[in-house]
Design a protein around this motif. Structure first.
Motif, mmCIF file in Angstrom:
data_model
loop_
_atom_site.group_PDB
_atom_site.id
_atom_site.type_symbol
_atom_site.label_atom_id
_atom_site.label_comp_id
_atom_site.label_asym_id
_atom_site.label_seq_id
_atom_site.Cartn_x
_atom_site.Cartn_y
_atom_site.Cartn_z
ATOM 1 N N TYR A 6 -20.496 -48.832 -43.145
ATOM 2 C CA TYR A 6 -20.755 -49.108 -41.728
ATOM 3 C C TYR A 6 -22.126 -48.628 -41.278
ATOM 4 C CZ TYR A 6 -18.635 -44.443 -41.564
ATOM 5 O OH TYR A 6 -18.313 -43.138 -41.787
ATOM 6 N N LYS A 7 -22.727 -47.702 -42.010
ATOM 7 C CA LYS A 7 -24.083 -47.267 -41.643
ATOM 8 C C LYS A 7 -25.086 -48.404 -41.869
ATOM 9 C CE LYS A 7 -23.358 -42.353 -42.282
ATOM 10 N NZ LYS A 7 -23.709 -41.151 -43.033
ATOM 11 N N GLU A 8 -24.956 -49.073 -43.007
ATOM 12 C CA GLU A 8 -25.821 -50.235 -43.250
ATOM 13 C C GLU A 8 -25.511 -51.343 -42.251
ATOM 14 O OE1 GLU A 8 -25.975 -51.811 -47.188
ATOM 15 O OE2 GLU A 8 -26.862 -49.967 -48.016
ATOM 16 N N PHE A 9 -24.227 -51.550 -41.988
ATOM 17 C CA PHE A 9 -23.842 -52.586 -41.032
ATOM 18 C C PHE A 9 -24.459 -52.314 -39.660
ATOM 19 C CE2 PHE A 9 -21.143 -54.081 -37.583
ATOM 20 C CZ PHE A 9 -21.217 -55.446 -37.810
ATOM 21 N N ALA A 10 -24.474 -51.048 -39.235
ATOM 22 C CA ALA A 10 -25.043 -50.698 -37.924
ATOM 23 C C ALA A 10 -26.509 -51.105 -37.839
ATOM 24 C CB ALA A 10 -24.885 -49.204 -37.656
ATOM 25 N N THR A 11 -27.250 -50.883 -38.913
ATOM 26 C CA THR A 11 -28.663 -51.296 -38.933
ATOM 27 C C THR A 11 -28.771 -52.810 -38.840
ATOM 28 O OG1 THR A 11 -29.299 -49.357 -40.219
ATOM 29 C CG2 THR A 11 -30.793 -51.247 -40.289
ATOM 30 N N MET A 12 -27.950 -53.517 -39.618
ATOM 31 C CA MET A 12 -27.990 -54.984 -39.584
ATOM 32 C C MET A 12 -27.569 -55.524 -38.226
ATOM 33 S SD MET A 12 -26.778 -56.289 -43.374
ATOM 34 C CE MET A 12 -25.089 -56.179 -42.902
ATOM 35 N N MET A 13 -26.505 -54.968 -37.665
ATOM 36 C CA MET A 13 -26.021 -55.447 -36.373
ATOM 37 C C MET A 13 -27.092 -55.264 -35.309
ATOM 38 S SD MET A 13 -22.537 -54.419 -34.349
ATOM 39 C CE MET A 13 -22.093 -55.172 -32.787
ATOM 40 N N PHE A 14 -27.671 -54.074 -35.267
ATOM 41 C CA PHE A 14 -28.700 -53.812 -34.272
ATOM 42 C C PHE A 14 -29.882 -54.763 -34.454
ATOM 43 C CE2 PHE A 14 -32.509 -51.839 -32.656
ATOM 44 C CZ PHE A 14 -32.123 -51.521 -31.368
ATOM 45 N N ALA A 15 -30.352 -54.924 -35.695
ATOM 46 C CA ALA A 15 -31.503 -55.790 -35.963
ATOM 47 C C ALA A 15 -31.192 -57.245 -35.634
ATOM 48 C CB ALA A 15 -31.935 -55.649 -37.422
ATOM 49 N N MET A 16 -29.995 -57.696 -35.946
ATOM 50 C CA MET A 16 -29.622 -59.074 -35.640
ATOM 51 C C MET A 16 -29.584 -59.310 -34.134
ATOM 52 S SD MET A 16 -26.717 -59.667 -38.585
ATOM 53 C CE MET A 16 -26.208 -61.308 -38.050
ATOM 54 N N ILE A 17 -29.043 -58.349 -33.396
ATOM 55 C CA ILE A 17 -28.987 -58.492 -31.938
ATOM 56 C C ILE A 17 -30.397 -58.522 -31.351
ATOM 57 C CG2 ILE A 17 -28.363 -57.300 -29.800
ATOM 58 C CD1 ILE A 17 -25.726 -56.462 -31.237
ATOM 59 N N ILE A 26 -25.602 -65.760 -33.843
ATOM 60 C CA ILE A 26 -25.651 -64.369 -34.307
ATOM 61 C C ILE A 26 -24.380 -63.630 -33.898
ATOM 62 C CG2 ILE A 26 -26.846 -62.160 -33.936
ATOM 63 C CD1 ILE A 26 -29.470 -63.886 -33.891
ATOM 64 N N THR A 27 -23.968 -63.766 -32.654
ATOM 65 C CA THR A 27 -22.766 -63.072 -32.177
ATOM 66 C C THR A 27 -21.536 -63.534 -32.959
ATOM 67 O OG1 THR A 27 -23.731 -62.870 -29.971
ATOM 68 C CG2 THR A 27 -21.350 -62.584 -30.140
ATOM 69 N N ARG A 28 -21.427 -64.837 -33.176
ATOM 70 C CA ARG A 28 -20.288 -65.372 -33.925
ATOM 71 C C ARG A 28 -20.246 -64.793 -35.340
ATOM 72 N NH1 ARG A 28 -21.503 -70.529 -33.869
ATOM 73 N NH2 ARG A 28 -22.158 -70.680 -36.035
#
Length: 195
Positions: A152-163, A182-184
């Motif tokens: 989830y740490k990597e996911f947090a970086t990806m989620m933030f960057a994608m948003i 992106i949201t979907r």
């Protein structure tokens, strides 16, 4: 609050949307004078210079954004719904939670090479935002909602960057179609981690 503190807060509240919309470099003290109906002398009584006022405006915009996101998250109990709510909080870049758009994006792009104080403020906000995502996902693993091996740490970086990237391309395009994609996909990635 004293009268001086009230005036200082009034100046920050009136100038924050201007700085976030126009940028620090493009905002003149005359713009702030017009928005507040105060004289230049009155502004300088409360703020040493434009950079000090801009720093206060950055803090105000970041706090306003953070409060809106946290309010959206507080409406949900479980981790999956909270992560969905985080993504949804930014789902409409054409109607952003803060006037002028995402202050992390706006001030970060302007300050990365020009204003070390603002760059540090933005970096702290970016790290704090990612930590919110990490904390939600970590709680979800602990409560048994998400798979225990989720990075989830990597996911947090990806989620933030994608948003943030979605905000930029949506605002440049003048529509939310890319942000919807992106949201979907973020929601799909989150759902794939549900046990």
């Amino acid at each position: 609050m004293t009268k001086g503190e009230e005036t200082r807060q009034f100046i920050i509240e009136r100038s924050a949307p201007i700085f976030n919309t126009r940028g620090i470099a493009a905002t003149a003290m005359s713009d702030i004078m017009e928005a507040t109906k105060l004289s230049k002398g009155s502004l300088y009584v409360h703020f040493e210079n434009k950079d000090v006022l801009a720093g206060a405006a950055v803090d105000y915009n970041m706090e306003k954004l953070g409060n809106k996101v946290m309010a959206a998250l507080s409406r949900h109990k479980n981790a999956k719904d909270k992560l969905f709510a985080y993504a949804d909080a930014f789902n409409d870049p054409m109607q952003p939670p803060v006037t002028g758009g995402c202050p992390m994006m706006n001030f970060g792009m302007e300050a990365d090479d020009t204003n070390e104080v603002v760059r540090i403020k933005v970096n702290e906000a970016v790290e704090m935002s990612q930590q919110v995502i990490i904390d939600i996902a970590k709680a979800g693993v602990k409560e048994g909602t998400f798979k225990p091996d989720w990075n989830y740490k990597e996911f947090a970086t990806m989620m933030f960057a994608m948003i943030e990237g979605g905000i930029m391309i949506s605002r440049v395009a003048g529509n939310n179609s890319k942000m919807k994609i992106i949201t979907r996909n973020l929601k799909k990635m989150i759902t794939e981690q549900v046990i």
